[in-house]
Design a protein around this motif. Structure first.
Motif, short mmCIF file in Angstrom:
data_model
loop_
_atom_site.label_atom_id
_atom_site.label_comp_id
_atom_site.label_asym_id
_atom_site.label_seq_id
_atom_site.Cartn_x
_atom_site.Cartn_y
_atom_site.Cartn_z
N ASN A 237 1.00 -1.06 -0.05
CA ASN A 237 -0.05 -0.07 -0.02
C ASN A 237 0.95 1.23 -0.27
OD1 ASN A 237 0.59 -0.83 3.06
ND2 ASN A 237 -0.34 1.25 3.32
N PRO A 238 0.31 2.18 -0.65
CA PRO A 238 1.02 3.55 -0.51
C PRO A 238 1.30 4.00 1.10
CG PRO A 238 -0.71 3.97 -1.92
CD PRO A 238 -0.88 2.57 -1.25
N ASP A 239 2.64 4.27 1.15
CA ASP A 239 2.85 4.70 2.76
C ASP A 239 4.18 5.52 2.66
OD1 ASP A 239 3.28 4.65 5.42
OD2 ASP A 239 4.59 2.95 5.52
N PRO A 240 3.94 6.86 1.99
CA PRO A 240 5.12 7.97 2.04
C PRO A 240 5.73 8.33 3.06
CG PRO A 240 3.03 8.84 1.39
CD PRO A 240 2.77 7.59 1.50
N ASP A 241 4.67 8.31 4.24
CA ASP A 241 5.22 8.75 5.53
C ASP A 241 5.98 7.67 6.42
OD1 ASP A 241 3.94 11.11 4.83
OD2 ASP A 241 2.15 10.70 5.54
N ARG A 242 5.83 6.63 6.17
CA ARG A 242 6.60 5.35 6.80
C ARG A 242 6.23 5.45 8.37
NH1 ARG A 242 11.00 3.48 4.66
NH2 ARG A 242 12.31 3.56 6.73
N LYS A 243 4.70 5.35 8.26
CA LYS A 243 4.21 5.49 9.80
C LYS A 243 4.23 4.31 10.74
CE LYS A 243 0.31 6.37 7.74
NZ LYS A 243 -1.01 6.78 7.29
N TRP A 244 4.57 4.52 11.94
CA TRP A 244 4.65 3.24 12.78
C TRP A 244 3.12 2.97 13.14
CZ3 TRP A 244 6.54 -0.90 14.48
CH2 TRP A 244 6.23 -1.36 15.95
N ILE A 245 2.90 1.81 13.03
CA ILE A 245 1.54 1.42 13.36
C ILE A 245 1.54 0.42 14.62
CG2 ILE A 245 -0.52 0.34 12.72
CD1 ILE A 245 0.11 2.45 11.02
N GLU A 246 0.97 0.74 15.77
CA GLU A 246 1.21 -0.08 16.97
C GLU A 246 0.23 -1.46 16.64
OE1 GLU A 246 2.55 0.62 19.62
OE2 GLU A 246 3.07 2.65 19.42
N PRO A 247 1.06 -2.39 17.29
CA PRO A 247 0.61 -3.83 17.02
C PRO A 247 -1.11 -3.90 17.37
CG PRO A 247 2.71 -3.93 18.03
CD PRO A 247 2.11 -2.56 18.12
N ALA A 248 -1.37 -3.44 18.40
CA ALA A 248 -2.91 -3.32 18.84
C ALA A 248 -3.87 -2.83 17.67
CB ALA A 248 -3.21 -2.55 20.05
N GLU A 249 -3.14 -1.80 17.09
CA GLU A 249 -4.04 -1.18 15.62
C GLU A 249 -3.74 -1.62 14.57
OE1 GLU A 249 -2.38 2.92 15.87
OE2 GLU A 249 -2.69 3.49 17.81
N GLN A 250 -3.13 -2.73 14.52
CA GLN A 250 -2.82 -3.48 13.20
C GLN A 250 -3.62 -4.09 12.64
OE1 GLN A 250 0.95 -5.51 12.99
NE2 GLN A 250 2.27 -3.65 13.52
N PRO A 251 -4.60 -4.94 13.18
CA PRO A 251 -5.77 -5.53 12.83
C PRO A 251 -6.91 -5.03 12.10
CG PRO A 251 -5.16 -6.66 14.65
CD PRO A 251 -4.40 -5.44 14.69
N ALA A 252 -7.13 -3.76 12.76
CA ALA A 252 -8.09 -2.71 12.33
C ALA A 252 -7.61 -2.26 10.83
CB ALA A 252 -8.40 -1.59 13.29
N MET A 253 -6.25 -1.74 10.71
CA MET A 253 -5.63 -1.28 9.43
C MET A 253 -5.79 -2.03 8.66
SD MET A 253 -4.18 1.34 8.27
CE MET A 253 -3.43 2.43 9.48
N VAL A 254 -5.48 -3.43 8.83
CA VAL A 254 -5.54 -4.26 7.64
C VAL A 254 -7.00 -4.68 7.24
CG1 VAL A 254 -5.43 -6.95 7.25
CG2 VAL A 254 -3.47 -5.79 8.53
N ARG A 255 -7.85 -4.63 8.12
CA ARG A 255 -9.24 -4.51 7.44
C ARG A 255 -9.64 -3.62 6.79
NH1 ARG A 255 -9.83 -6.99 12.77
NH2 ARG A 255 -10.51 -5.01 13.60
N ALA A 256 -9.24 -2.24 7.14
CA ALA A 256 -9.54 -0.88 6.39
C ALA A 256 -8.67 -1.08 5.11
CB ALA A 256 -9.00 0.28 7.33
N LEU A 257 -7.72 -1.73 4.81
CA LEU A 257 -7.03 -1.81 3.57
C LEU A 257 -7.50 -2.63 2.51
CD1 LEU A 257 -3.23 -1.65 4.93
CD2 LEU A 257 -4.39 0.09 3.57
N LEU A 258 -8.10 -3.78 3.29
CA LEU A 258 -8.92 -4.53 2.44
C LEU A 258 -10.26 -4.35 2.34
CD1 LEU A 258 -7.09 -7.66 3.74
CD2 LEU A 258 -6.36 -6.57 1.82
N ALA A 259 -10.79 -3.40 2.82
CA ALA A 259 -12.60 -3.04 2.85
C ALA A 259 -13.05 -3.39 1.26
CB ALA A 259 -12.65 -1.63 3.40
N ASP A 260 -12.36 -2.78 0.37
CA ASP A 260 -13.00 -2.99 -1.03
C ASP A 260 -12.72 -4.14 -1.55
OD1 ASP A 260 -13.68 -0.20 -0.53
OD2 ASP A 260 -11.81 0.57 -1.60
N PHE A 261 -12.08 -5.08 -1.11
CA PHE A 261 -11.82 -6.48 -1.98
C PHE A 261 -12.82 -7.42 -1.77
CE2 PHE A 261 -8.11 -4.12 -1.90
CZ PHE A 261 -7.25 -4.34 -2.79
N GLY A 262 -12.90 -8.15 -2.75
CA GLY A 262 -13.90 -9.32 -2.72
C GLY A 262 -12.78 -10.69 -2.96
#
Length: 358
Positions: A206-231
């Motif tokens: 995924n695009p990540d120009p800012d190289r943001k650190w994602i806390e482990p506790a936040e990663q599952p929600a981030m994954v689901r958001a990145l995949l929200a449009d996929f079938g």
């Protein structure tokens, strides 16, 4: 480890050091391409990798909605070689480290190289435990942030971000999964590859120009958001992601050290010399090929180690340059949301080049 195995097979005495006292490995699954299977077969580890990993017969291309676009049956690179496959990194580590120890390599853990000094007929290494030892050859496989590269090369490169992030999620293998799957047309490129009889790993670029650190506790929600449009199969894996899921994230970087890759009797291999982004799934395979070619050139040159190292770089540089630069071009094309046909051309040209023998 591949180099240690190969040099022991050729009768050399080998000392392997690793700064990690537990000799751990991080990450989820690793894709194994046909050229990588070829290198592992020549190294003698193919059967064990196939036994504990997974093989596929080709690739499938989908629109991100899940609609199928094209199915590829990949031709055999060599008789008996799978088109592609995968294995969990800890499983591969166990296979390789067991072979290292079986062959009698002197493995010393929790130790690094503090100082390296070339002499005309040897190289002296001072270790972080204060001891010093002389060798005919020192091989530095210390990764993309190689301290050896910075220590010995005035023109040492620094890793360059490509503007993308990489996510890897281990999940249950879908029913009837026989081909690696790619989902295109979205700003996030997604793929699924088998790593065992029961598991796959899903990757997201995924695009990540800012190289943001994602806390482990936040990663599952981030994954689901990145995949929200996929079938398709992606949707089922997305919906299974939870706080207990195995998720690995890192921003992507690359580093290609200019030739030569040796200084006196010290040589850089693997990511220390040619760290790539994962777009061609060829980082690990390139490192195993390095081991095989280094062994061949040492056999050919006999006691003339510097000549062997010069020949090693001459054989490896262009092939590894193709991997690194093609991977970066594919990533740039994805970020630009370029046409899928051009993406296929970039991947096809690189894959054709890598099908040639190393």
């Amino acid at each position: 480890m591949a180099t240690a195995v190969r040099l022991r097979q050729l009768g050399h005495t080998v000392k392997l050091i690793d700064i990690d006292p537990q000799w751990r490995v991080y990450g989820a699954g690793i894709t194994v391409t046909a050229p990588t299977f070829r290198a592992f077969r020549r190294l003698g580890l193919f059967d064990r990798i196939v036994e504990h990993g997974a093989c596929v017969i080709g690739h499938e291309l989908f629109h991100y909605s899940g609609a199928p676009i094209h199915r590829f049956d990949d031709p055999e690179l060599e008789p008996g070689l799978p088109a592609a496959g995968g294995i969990m990194r800890p499983v591969l580590h166990k296979i390789m480290s067991s072979e290292v120890r079986r062959l009698g390599v002197d493995v010393v853990l929790g130790v690094g190289a503090e100082r390296i000094v070339n002499q005309p007929d040897r190289v002296e290494v001072t270790f972080t435990d204060g001891t010093t030892q002389s060798f005919d050859l020192a091989v530095a496989a210390d990764g993309i942030y190689s301290k050896t590269r910075s220590m010995l090369f005035a023109n040492a490169v620094t890793p360059t971000p490509n503007g993308q992030g990489s996510w890897r999620i281990v999940a249950k293998r879908p029913e009837g999964f026989t081909r690696t799957q790619f989902y295109v047309g979205h700003e996030n490129l997604v793929g699924i590859n088998a790593v065992s009889r029961d598991e796959v790993y899903l990757f997201i670029l995924n695009p990540d120009p800012d190289r943001k650190w994602i806390e482990p506790a936040e990663q599952p929600a981030m994954v689901r958001a990145l995949l929200a449009d996929f079938g398709g199969a992606v949707a089922a894996i997305r919906d299974s992601v939870s706080q207990s899921s195995s998720i690995v994230y890192r921003p992507l970087e690359a580093a290609l050290q200019p030739a030569p890759w040796h200084s006196g009797r010290v040589v850089l291999i693997g990511d220390a010399a040619h760290a790539t982004t994962p777009h061609l799934a060829s980082g690990a395979g390139s490192a195993v090929e390095d081991a095989m070619v280094l062994g061949e050139e040492l056999e050919r040159s006999g006691s003339d180690v510097p000549s062997a190292l010069a020949a090693f770089t001459a054989r490896r540089y262009e092939r590894c340059r193709i991997v690194v630069e093609s991977s970066l071009a594919i990533g740039a094309h994805q970020l630009a949301r370029g046409p899928a046909a051009r993406l296929g051309e970039l991947m096809g040209a690189a894959s054709h080049a890598l099908a040639a023998d190393y």
